[in-house]
Write an enzyme that holds these catalytic residues in place. Structure first.
Site, PDB file in Angstrom:
ATOM      1  N   SER A 214       0.843  -1.200   0.000  1.00  0.00           N
ATOM      2  CA  SER A 214       0.000   0.000   0.000  1.00  0.00           C
ATOM      3  C   SER A 214       0.880   1.253   0.000  1.00  0.00           C
ATOM      4  O   SER A 214       2.065   1.177  -0.290  1.00  0.00           O
ATOM      5  CB  SER A 214      -0.920  -0.023   1.226  1.00  0.00           C
ATOM      6  OG  SER A 214      -1.928   0.952   1.091  1.00  0.00           O
ATOM      7  N   ASN A 215       0.302   2.405   0.316  1.00  0.00           N
ATOM      8  CA  ASN A 215       1.074   3.658   0.365  1.00  0.00           C
ATOM      9  C   ASN A 215       0.533   4.569   1.457  1.00  0.00           C
ATOM     10  O   ASN A 215      -0.408   4.217   2.164  1.00  0.00           O
ATOM     11  CB  ASN A 215       1.059   4.343  -1.012  1.00  0.00           C
ATOM     12  CG  ASN A 215      -0.357   4.638  -1.461  1.00  0.00           C
ATOM     13  OD1 ASN A 215      -1.074   5.397  -0.826  1.00  0.00           O
ATOM     14  ND2 ASN A 215      -0.772   4.001  -2.549  1.00  0.00           N
ATOM     15  N   TYR A 216       1.117   5.752   1.587  1.00  0.00           N
ATOM     16  CA  TYR A 216       0.834   6.632   2.729  1.00  0.00           C
ATOM     17  C   TYR A 216      -0.417   7.501   2.584  1.00  0.00           C
ATOM     18  O   TYR A 216      -0.695   8.325   3.433  1.00  0.00           O
ATOM     19  CB  TYR A 216       2.021   7.567   2.968  1.00  0.00           C
ATOM     20  CG  TYR A 216       3.243   6.882   3.513  1.00  0.00           C
ATOM     21  CD1 TYR A 216       3.220   6.292   4.762  1.00  0.00           C
ATOM     22  CD2 TYR A 216       4.426   6.844   2.779  1.00  0.00           C
ATOM     23  CE1 TYR A 216       4.347   5.668   5.270  1.00  0.00           C
ATOM     24  CE2 TYR A 216       5.557   6.226   3.275  1.00  0.00           C
ATOM     25  CZ  TYR A 216       5.514   5.633   4.526  1.00  0.00           C
ATOM     26  OH  TYR A 216       6.613   5.023   5.033  1.00  0.00           O
TER      27      TYR A 216
END
Ligand code: C5P
Length: 406
Positions: A214-216
């Site tokens: 995933s990412n931030y």
């Protein structure tokens, strides 16, 4: 009509007049209509009504001082001013009206007023002679000139049995004025009734049942856009990856998804009936080719190899399907070669507008409450550049731009 107050953020300013007891009723009516209310009192208002009553009715501690005694916790008038969709000062004494007209910010209420970007409603309440004094008349005239709305006082009987205008308008009437303000705001926007699709948050690409890529992204910018457009009367659906933020506007619909594939499927279903699509999501560019159905074990000496395959580019797919009259807005979060990359994306994905935010700018990007954007529009030579602002203010700037293009 009261439904227009649902989910609205209202700062209720209370000053030291005898009518302060009526503010409790006003507060109760606003809360009943679904508004979230933050009470700010002047020190002398506390002589007339206790903060305990008001904090119980609003469900929030009342703000009165710049600092909480003992703990020294700083109350930010700037944050409050930005949080507010409207500010109502009821009752407004001659003293507070005078301070507001002259910028005398010696208490939390006037300071919040000066920091507020929202519409301010003032319900004067005072003795007939004070009301008629040229100082008061002049101060009220100036407040009107600054764009504030004066809720004319009602007729009241004075101690001398003279009848004159000076009594604070009834709480029910004040609530009506606020509700019709929000209704008119929705009706007058070209975005009213438009169907809008907003993508939000990160996506999660499963490696196995307990792990993902995933990412931030937090979804803050997307939900600010959704709230702003909904507050202008648009029918907004957010297709949202996993986030903790929520929409403040009750009319915003949310379709929860997890992976990029799921987000693409939801968007492909919704886009044909949408007038506007705003692609705010940080969709993972790649997904796992063969996610394991069972938890991967730590076996052998070599780390596992995870094979990645391309995820659908949702903005690009929608760009390919776009019909005349549909507006497609994309975001570009860049770390280098910002302008070139953004313009290239606008072209490649057939976007009408692209909002560039750079991770190089302090206060812009993931998880912050602020953002600094430059917006490029197809067919327009120069971009619109904006300074660092709260994400809700950025959303308002974007909505203003969309209003001229729908
Ligand atoms: O190519 P890049 O990911 O930088 O493009 C960013 C824009 O494209 C954003 O508006 C983003 O929401 C959208 N996008 C998308 N689907 C993807 C990747 C990006 O809709 N798979």
């Amino acid at each position: 009509m009261k439904k227009h107050l649902e989910g609205k953020h209202i700062v209720l300013g209370i000053t030291g007049g005898i009518a302060a007891y009526k503010s409790a009723m006003l507060l109760r009516l606003l809360v009943k209509a679904g508004a979230e209310v933050q009470v700010v009192m002047t020190p002398s208002a506390k002589e007339f009504i206790t903060p305990v009553t008001l904090s119980v009715l609003s469900g929030k501690p009342v703000v009165s001082e710049f600092f909480t005694a003992n703990s020294g916790e700083w109350h930010s008038h700037v944050d409050l001013g930005l949080w507010a969709d409207a500010m109502v000062i009821a009752p407004a004494t001659a003293c507070t009206i005078g301070k507001m007209a002259n910028g005398v910010a010696d208490n939390m209420l006037v300071t919040t007023y000066l920091s507020s970007k929202a519409k301010v409603f003032v319900a004067p309440a005072m003795d007939l002679d004070m009301m008629a004094h040229p100082s008061t008349t002049e101060n009220l005239r100036r407040l009107r000139g600054y764009g504030n709305i004066i809720i004319e006082p009602a007729e009241g009987e004075l101690a001398s049995h003279l009848v004159g205008k000076g009594r604070m308008e009834e709480p029910e009437k004040i609530v009506d004025v606020l509700a019709s303000y929000f209704r008119d705001k929705e009706l007058t926007s070209p975005l009213a009734g438009k169907k809008v699709l907003v993508t939000a948050g990160p996506t999660r690409e499963k490696i196995d049942p307990v792990r993902y890529i995933s990412n931030y992204s937090t979804g803050k910018m997307a939900y600010a856009v959704a709230d702003e457009l909904a507050s202008r009367g648009a029918e907004v659906t957010v297709v949202s990856g996993p986030v903790t933020v929520k929409a403040a506007e009750p009319s915003v619909k949310v379709v929860e998804v997890e992976s990029g594939r799921e987000m693409a499927d939801a968007c492909l279903g919704l886009f044909p009936a949408s007038d506007i699509a705003v692609m705010c999501a940080a969709v993972a560019d790649y997904t796992v080719a063969n996610p394991s159905a069972t938890k991967m074990k730590r076996e052998g000496n070599l780390p596992p190899e995870i094979k990645l395959v391309k995820n659908p580019d949702i903005a690009c797919l929608l760009g390919g399907m776009k019909k005349p009259g549909q507006l497609l807005v994309g975001f570009a979060l860049e770390t280098d070669n910002e302008v070139c990359n953004a313009l290239d994306k606008m072209q490649r994905k057939n976007l009408d507008m692209i909002v560039l935010n750079s991770l190089r700018d302090n206060g812009a990007g993931f998880a912050t409450d602020t953002n600094k954007v430059t917006v490029f529009t197809r067919g327009e030579e120069s971009p619109a550049e904006f300074p660092l602002k709260s994400k809700r203010e950025v959303a308002a700037d974007l909505a203003d731009m969309m209003e001229t293009r729908v």
